[in-house]
Design a protein around this motif. Structure first.
Motif, PDB file in Angstrom:
ATOM      1  N   GLY A 114       0.802  -1.220   0.000  1.00 15.45           N
ATOM      2  CA  GLY A 114       0.000   0.000   0.000  1.00 15.45           C
ATOM      3  C   GLY A 114       0.833   1.266   0.000  1.00 15.45           C
ATOM      4  N   VAL A 115       1.824   1.338   0.880  1.00 14.61           N
ATOM      5  CA  VAL A 115       2.653   2.553   0.983  1.00 14.61           C
ATOM      6  C   VAL A 115       3.450   2.775  -0.294  1.00 14.61           C
ATOM      7  N   MET A 116       4.058   1.725  -0.823  1.00 20.88           N
ATOM      8  CA  MET A 116       4.892   1.857  -2.019  1.00 20.88           C
ATOM      9  C   MET A 116       4.081   2.200  -3.261  1.00 20.88           C
ATOM     10  N   MET A 117       2.798   1.863  -3.247  1.00 22.93           N
ATOM     11  CA  MET A 117       1.952   2.180  -4.398  1.00 22.93           C
ATOM     12  C   MET A 117       1.836   3.684  -4.638  1.00 22.93           C
ATOM     13  N   LEU A 118       2.033   4.474  -3.593  1.00 21.69           N
ATOM     14  CA  LEU A 118       1.979   5.934  -3.752  1.00 21.69           C
ATOM     15  C   LEU A 118       3.071   6.446  -4.675  1.00 21.69           C
ATOM     16  N   PHE A 119       4.130   5.665  -4.823  1.00 24.04           N
ATOM     17  CA  PHE A 119       5.289   6.139  -5.575  1.00 24.04           C
ATOM     18  C   PHE A 119       5.532   5.377  -6.878  1.00 24.04           C
ATOM     19  N   ALA A 166       3.066  12.845  -6.267  1.00 13.39           N
ATOM     20  CA  ALA A 166       1.805  12.988  -7.014  1.00 13.39           C
ATOM     21  C   ALA A 166       0.704  12.126  -6.423  1.00 13.39           C
ATOM     22  N   GLY A 167       1.067  10.914  -5.973  1.00 10.06           N
ATOM     23  CA  GLY A 167       0.075  10.021  -5.392  1.00 10.06           C
ATOM     24  C   GLY A 167      -0.537  10.587  -4.123  1.00 10.06           C
ATOM     25  N   ILE A 168       0.299  11.257  -3.315  1.00  9.52           N
ATOM     26  CA  ILE A 168      -0.193  11.875  -2.079  1.00  9.52           C
ATOM     27  C   ILE A 168      -1.055  13.090  -2.405  1.00  9.52           C
ATOM     28  N   LYS A 169      -0.603  13.901  -3.362  1.00  3.23           N
ATOM     29  CA  LYS A 169      -1.357  15.102  -3.744  1.00  3.23           C
ATOM     30  C   LYS A 169      -2.722  14.742  -4.324  1.00  3.23           C
ATOM     31  N   SER A 203      -5.989  14.792  -2.362  1.00  7.07           N
ATOM     32  CA  SER A 203      -6.724  16.031  -2.072  1.00  7.07           C
ATOM     33  C   SER A 203      -8.028  16.092  -2.866  1.00  7.07           C
ATOM     34  N   ASN A 204      -8.136  15.236  -3.903  1.00  5.95           N
ATOM     35  CA  ASN A 204      -9.375  15.143  -4.673  1.00  5.95           C
ATOM     36  C   ASN A 204     -10.433  14.459  -3.801  1.00  5.95           C
ATOM     37  N   HIS A 205     -11.518  15.156  -3.530  1.00  6.18           N
ATOM     38  CA  HIS A 205     -12.515  14.652  -2.576  1.00  6.18           C
ATOM     39  C   HIS A 205     -13.152  13.347  -3.028  1.00  6.18           C
ATOM     40  N   LYS A 206     -13.422  13.229  -4.316  1.00 10.68           N
ATOM     41  CA  LYS A 206     -14.056  12.010  -4.818  1.00 10.68           C
ATOM     42  C   LYS A 206     -13.129  10.817  -4.659  1.00 10.68           C
ATOM     43  N   LEU A 207     -11.860  10.966  -5.056  1.00  9.74           N
ATOM     44  CA  LEU A 207     -10.902   9.871  -4.944  1.00  9.74           C
ATOM     45  C   LEU A 207     -10.718   9.469  -3.485  1.00  9.74           C
ATOM     46  N   ARG A 208     -10.609  10.475  -2.630  1.00 10.88           N
ATOM     47  CA  ARG A 208     -10.412  10.205  -1.197  1.00 10.88           C
ATOM     48  C   ARG A 208     -11.628   9.496  -0.599  1.00 10.88           C
ATOM     49  N   PRO A 240     -11.966  12.387 -13.524  1.00 17.39           N
ATOM     50  CA  PRO A 240     -11.299  13.259 -14.499  1.00 17.39           C
ATOM     51  C   PRO A 240     -10.167  14.072 -13.856  1.00 17.39           C
ATOM     52  N   ASP A 241      -9.257  14.532 -14.696  1.00 13.45           N
ATOM     53  CA  ASP A 241      -8.166  15.429 -14.275  1.00 13.45           C
ATOM     54  C   ASP A 241      -7.113  14.750 -13.400  1.00 13.45           C
ATOM     55  N   ILE A 242      -7.165  13.431 -13.267  1.00 16.66           N
ATOM     56  CA  ILE A 242      -6.116  12.722 -12.539  1.00 16.66           C
ATOM     57  C   ILE A 242      -5.556  11.644 -13.457  1.00 16.66           C
ATOM     58  N   GLU A 243      -4.234  11.678 -13.669  1.00 17.07           N
ATOM     59  CA  GLU A 243      -3.562  10.662 -14.474  1.00 17.07           C
ATOM     60  C   GLU A 243      -3.935   9.279 -13.948  1.00 17.07           C
ATOM     61  N   ARG A 244      -4.285   8.356 -14.865  1.00 15.02           N
ATOM     62  CA  ARG A 244      -4.786   7.047 -14.422  1.00 15.02           C
ATOM     63  C   ARG A 244      -3.777   6.299 -13.559  1.00 15.02           C
ATOM     64  N   SER A 245      -2.486   6.397 -13.906  1.00 19.11           N
ATOM     65  CA  SER A 245      -1.486   5.695 -13.102  1.00 19.11           C
ATOM     66  C   SER A 245      -1.438   6.258 -11.687  1.00 19.11           C
ATOM     67  N   VAL A 246      -1.659   7.579 -11.567  1.00 15.79           N
ATOM     68  CA  VAL A 246      -1.655   8.236 -10.256  1.00 15.79           C
ATOM     69  C   VAL A 246      -2.920   7.858  -9.482  1.00 15.79           C
ATOM     70  N   ALA A 247      -4.074   7.877 -10.174  1.00 17.46           N
ATOM     71  CA  ALA A 247      -5.339   7.491  -9.529  1.00 17.46           C
ATOM     72  C   ALA A 247      -5.264   6.051  -9.037  1.00 17.46           C
ATOM     73  N   SER A 248      -4.685   5.175  -9.859  1.00 21.52           N
ATOM     74  CA  SER A 248      -4.536   3.772  -9.491  1.00 21.52           C
ATOM     75  C   SER A 248      -3.662   3.631  -8.249  1.00 21.52           C
ATOM     76  N   SER A 249      -2.548   4.379  -8.218  1.00 18.55           N
ATOM     77  CA  SER A 249      -1.622   4.306  -7.083  1.00 18.55           C
ATOM     78  C   SER A 249      -2.280   4.799  -5.797  1.00 18.55           C
ATOM     79  N   SER A 250      -2.928   5.951  -5.873  1.00 15.96           N
ATOM     80  CA  SER A 250      -3.534   6.547  -4.669  1.00 15.96           C
ATOM     81  C   SER A 250      -4.678   5.694  -4.141  1.00 15.96           C
TER      82      SER A 250
END
Length: 403
Positions: A71-76, A209-212, A215-220, A334-344
């Motif tokens: 889980g932690v490493m997925m952020l990066f 980027a994964g941590i940032k 901040s998207n309310h829907k993703l969180r 929308p507006d979030i790179e899929r690889s980043v959304a997947s990681s977060s």
């Protein structure tokens, strides 16, 4: 001349589609093997505890260390894959898994096994998070189909893993770990030869980027719901085997094979049908409700192994629905790179998977096994309440188009 140009262009499109589909199947096949590694240890948990003189709580840490590092490493992982490319990231992850799973087979202590599973989690993070975005990427414009393929490979892996674990575990508890290393070696060659190179993103993903993205309310919000749901998911996966008293490794393997088979069927066939018939929101609500019923049923019948087995198998049906639909919602933000959304998203849900086995073992030690599953059901209930509160987020792209 114009007709000739049209035919050439059409043939080129077919070639791209064919290559994309072949690449997607290669990654999905490898995902299946990767997820086999999660459930492979289920049939041998009791044997490991007995032969390494470990308590159930210590043995469930095999899941906690694995899931926490994953889980932690997925952020990066987005940061890494945007620099070396998705294909190299996938192969690096597989090589790490091969090394740590093989070493785990030689372990002599439960502590050593826990640490090696943590290293295994590092490779898993690089692979799983990148694999999801890779399948979505090669099947451009077919996000839902890509996610169904990913979830299907997960379901099949979860189904076959325990069965293979039961077969190999009946020889020795070490054999399933060597089995994973062998399968991952095959998967590495499959990715190397069948996956066409995936273009690196034009803009490199930043380290945080994964941590940032959180901040998207829907993703969180969707991520927190997934965390609460995964608390139930991994309580079942990590602790239910200890309730199957009198079951052999093979019998435990068959129980979780049935669970994984229903999970795969629900992911691939039932989820899309229910999504169209009664919409995503109602399907997730119903699936979460019946999943918490299954967890409560297991808790109530914790002293009856046959009924525990029935509860486990039935839970797979509802988990398959939740897996596919929650992942689809998270990947269509929308507006979030899929690889980043997947990681977060994966970070949050795997964090729930990391906490659950440890808490399950401790609750059983302090009180009893029934409390373990009642608490897991309560966590899923909180997730259900969150879905109701954030109902505006639970519609897929297709449903938005209909509206």
């Amino acid at each position: 001349m114009e007709e000739s140009e049209y035919l050439e262009e059409h043939l080129e499109e077919l070639k791209i589609d064919k290559n994309g589909l072949r690449s997607a199947y290669a990654v999905a096949f490898t995902c299946m093997i990767a997820f086999m590694g999660i459930g492979l240890v289920d049939p041998i948990l009791k044997t490991i505890a007995h032969q390494l003189n470990a308590t159930p709580a210590q043995t469930t840490l095999l899941f906690t260390s694995y899931m926490l590092v994953t889980g932690v490493m997925m952020l990066f992982t987005g940061f890494i894959s945007s620099r070396i490319g998705a294909k190299k990231t996938l192969i690096c992850g597989l090589v790490i898994i091969i090394g740590f799973s093989a070493l785990a087979g030689f372990s002599e202590t439960i502590q050593g096994l826990i640490y090696l599973r943590a290293g295994w989690g590092l490779g898993n993070a690089l692979f799983i998070s990148t694999a999801l975005s890779a399948i979505v990427g090669v099947l451009a414009g077919q996000t839902e189909k890509a996610i169904i393929m990913y979830e299907a490979s997960m379901g099949l892996g979860m189904a076959i893993g325990p069965l293979l674990g039961g077969v190999l575990g009946s020889m020795s508890w070490r054999m399933p770990f060597f089995g994973v290393a062998t399968l991952m070696l095959i998967a590495t060659f499959a990715i190397g030869f069948l996956l066409t190179p995936i273009a690196k993103p034009k803009q490199k993903v930043s380290l945080f980027a994964g941590i940032k993205a959180l901040s998207n309310h829907k993703l969180r919000s969707v991520g927190i719901i997934a965390l609460l749901y995964n608390f139930g998911f991994f309580t079942l996966l990590a602790y239910a085997p200890f309730l199957l008293e009198g079951f052999s490794e093979m019998q435990v393997g068959f129980v979780f094979f049935g669970w994984g088979a229903l999970l795969a069927v629900a992911s691939v066939f039932i989820a899309p049908i229910l999504e169209k018939r009664i919409n995503t929101y109602r399907t997730i609500l119903l699936a979460l409700f019946f999943f918490l019923i299954c967890l409560s049923f297991i808790g109530f019948n914790a002293q009856t192994p046959e009924l525990v087995a029935l509860g486990v198998v039935m839970a797979g049906l509802f988990q398959g629905l939740i897996n596919t639909l929650l992942t689809t919602i998270a990947m269509e933000i929308p507006d979030i790179e899929r690889s980043v959304a997947s990681s977060s998203y994966s970070f949050i849900r795997f964090f729930g998977g990391a906490i659950a086995p440890f808490v399950a073992g401790k609750l059983a030690e302090i009180w009893n096994s029934s409390i373990t599953f009642y608490f897991a059901a309560f966590m899923v209930l909180i997730g259900l309440v969150f879905v109701i509160i954030h109902n505006q987020y639970f519609a897929t792209e297709e449903e938005y188009e209909i509206v």
